[in-house]
Enzyme design. Structure first.
Site, PDB file in Angstrom:
ATOM      1  CG  ASP A 190     114.664  38.409  71.398  1.00 44.16           C
ATOM      2  OD1 ASP A 190     115.207  38.562  70.283  1.00 44.16           O
ATOM      3  OD2 ASP A 190     114.292  37.101  71.878  1.00 44.16           O
ATOM      4  CG  ASP A 196     104.420  30.956  73.508  1.00 42.82           C
ATOM      5  OD1 ASP A 196     104.369  31.982  74.239  1.00 42.82           O
ATOM      6  OD2 ASP A 196     105.094  30.543  72.973  1.00 42.82           O
TER       7      ASP A 196
END
Length: 445
Positions: free
Chosen positions: A288, A212
């Site tokens: 992350d 994206d």
């Protein structure tokens, strides 16, 4: 006397006859009982024999089936081996197709995809717009997690890239109730894809994108300059194209780069040596945030730009659009073609950067008081505002509209506790932590 003796003999004979008759009756009854038992035993034996024969027949059938299944399994195993060899050969030829043998790649570029074919197409088109001229330096991969047919079809419709697929049927066990399973699947996919690119295809660096994202015109030149920094300075853990505070109102200079103690993600490059360290202990989920833990980055830092080189348009995804309207949609994607080859980036090395950054912070005008934001707005030139602790930082950040979030004691984008962003004009605002000036060696700490 003779009559009495005759009577006694008659009585004796009668008694003997009765006894004999009784014995014969008992013998007959016993023989009849044993005959019935014998008949029942014979009948039971016949039933057992019949059942045994039936079981033997069934065992024989099962043995035949087992032999047949073993043979079928052997054939399927051999077919799987041949199919895997064929797929490996096709993948190898596919990699050879996208990798120029005469050119050592700067980095493989991988788009992490799952089930958003429309998003993937937009991302691929954005990348190919700038990658085609440097394809030999940046071979392009799409790694799909799962088997969504529209994503697979879309990826394989491009000859300019190599498609790889992660199929994982192992059930997900979340560590806490209510957690989103997708975050566990994403972590598995990342590890698999990185292992493939670093160990199976032997790339020295990998740039990770998501399905994206759009990229800036100087995206690849930026990362080529970043690759040189990674090779030169082992205190840099990764190079990112992202600035969490990269919204239009907070950025100005497309040439400016920073070191940060906070992992930015969202379009980042790492080396094989770093992956050698991370792969064996890769987390089950939330990879992350895991990278943002001090125990994992171990004091190493990340290069980030002031103006983002990636734009995230993914309003719909695993994070359910979290922060999209406020923080992602207003991001400024760089539209200036910076000549990174002509730039001297030596100021970003460990030996130089602290002094470089300290000189900038030192020149900023200190602003104090509850109306610091208003004061900063009315001052020309750079400004620095001291914060006492995390709640104080969050209050100040909220007034400006930048990210308030911390991870493991580190604010987003910060270096030595200092968060820097532009405010309304070219002026820079430095939010300075309670120990930041001392760490930077600034005299008025």
């Amino acid at each position: 006397m003779r009559k009495i003796g005759c009577d006694r003999r008659c009585l004796f004979l009668i008694a003997a006859a009765v006894a004999f008759f009784y014995i014969q009756m008992r013998l007959y009854a016993t023989q009849s009982e044993y005959s019935d038992r014998l008949a029942a035993a014979l009948e039971s034996e016949n039933r057992c024999t019949s059942q045994s024969r039936l079981l033997i027949d069934q065992i024989s059938i099962h043995q035949t089936n087992i032999v047949s299944l073993e043979e079928q399994n052997r054939r399927q195993t051999e077919e799987c081996r041949q199919l895997k060899a064929l797929l490996d050969d096709l993948e190898r030829k596919g990699v050879q197709r996208v990798v120029d043998k005469s050119q050592v790649p700067v980095a493989a570029v991988v788009i992490m995809a799952c089930n958003r074919a429309d998003y993937l197409e937009r991302t691929i088109e954005s990348i190919l717009k700038y990658q085609s001229s440097v394809a030999s330096k940046y071979p392009l991969f799409v790694s799909q997690d799962g088997s969504d047919p529209s994503v697979r079809s879309k990826a394989m419709s491009y000859d300019q890239l190599m498609y790889i697929q992660h199929l994982d049927s192992e059930p997900v066990q979340t560590e806490r109730p209510g957690e989103i399973i997708a975050y566990y699947k994403i972590a598995r996919h990342y590890k698999w894809a990185m292992d493939q690119l670093f160990y199976k295809h032997n790339f020295s660096r990998v740039i990770i994108l998501e399905d994206d994202m759009e990229i800036a015109p100087d995206f690849f030149d930026y990362f080529e300059a970043g690759a040189a920094l990674l090779d030169k300075d082992k205190s840099i853990m990764a190079v990112s194209s992202w600035n969490d505070n990269g919204q239009k109102q907070f950025v100005h200079d497309p040439h400016e780069l920073y070191r940060s103690d906070f992992f930015p993600g969202l379009g980042w490059m790492l080396t094989k040596s770093i992956w050698d360290e991370l792969s064996p202990k890769w987390p089950k989920a939330y990879w992350d945030d895991w990278l943002r833990l001090k125990d994992n980055h171990k004091g190493r830092q990340f290069i980030r730009p002031e103006v983002c080189r990636t734009y995230n348009f993914g309003e719909h995804g695993s994070s359910l659009g979290q922060f999209f309207q406020q923080y992602l949609q207003p991001i400024k994607l760089n539209n200036v073609k910076v000549d990174w080859k002509a730039k001297d980036l030596s100021y970003l090395t460990k030996d130089n950067y602290t002094k470089h950054f300290a000189d900038i912070v030192r020149k900023a005008k200190p602003v104090h008081g509850t109306d610091a934001v208003l004061k900063a707005y009315n001052i020309e030139g750079d400004v620095r505002i001291q914060y006492r602790d995390q709640p104080d930082f969050e209050g100040i950040a909220r007034q400006f509209g930048i990210f308030e979030e911390w991870k493991d004691g580190i604010p987003r984008t910060s270096f030595k506790g200092v968060v820097v962003f532009r405010y309304q004009t070219t002026r820079r605002i430095f939010l300075v932590g309670p120990d930041s000036l001392r760490q930077l060696g600034i005299e008025d700490a």
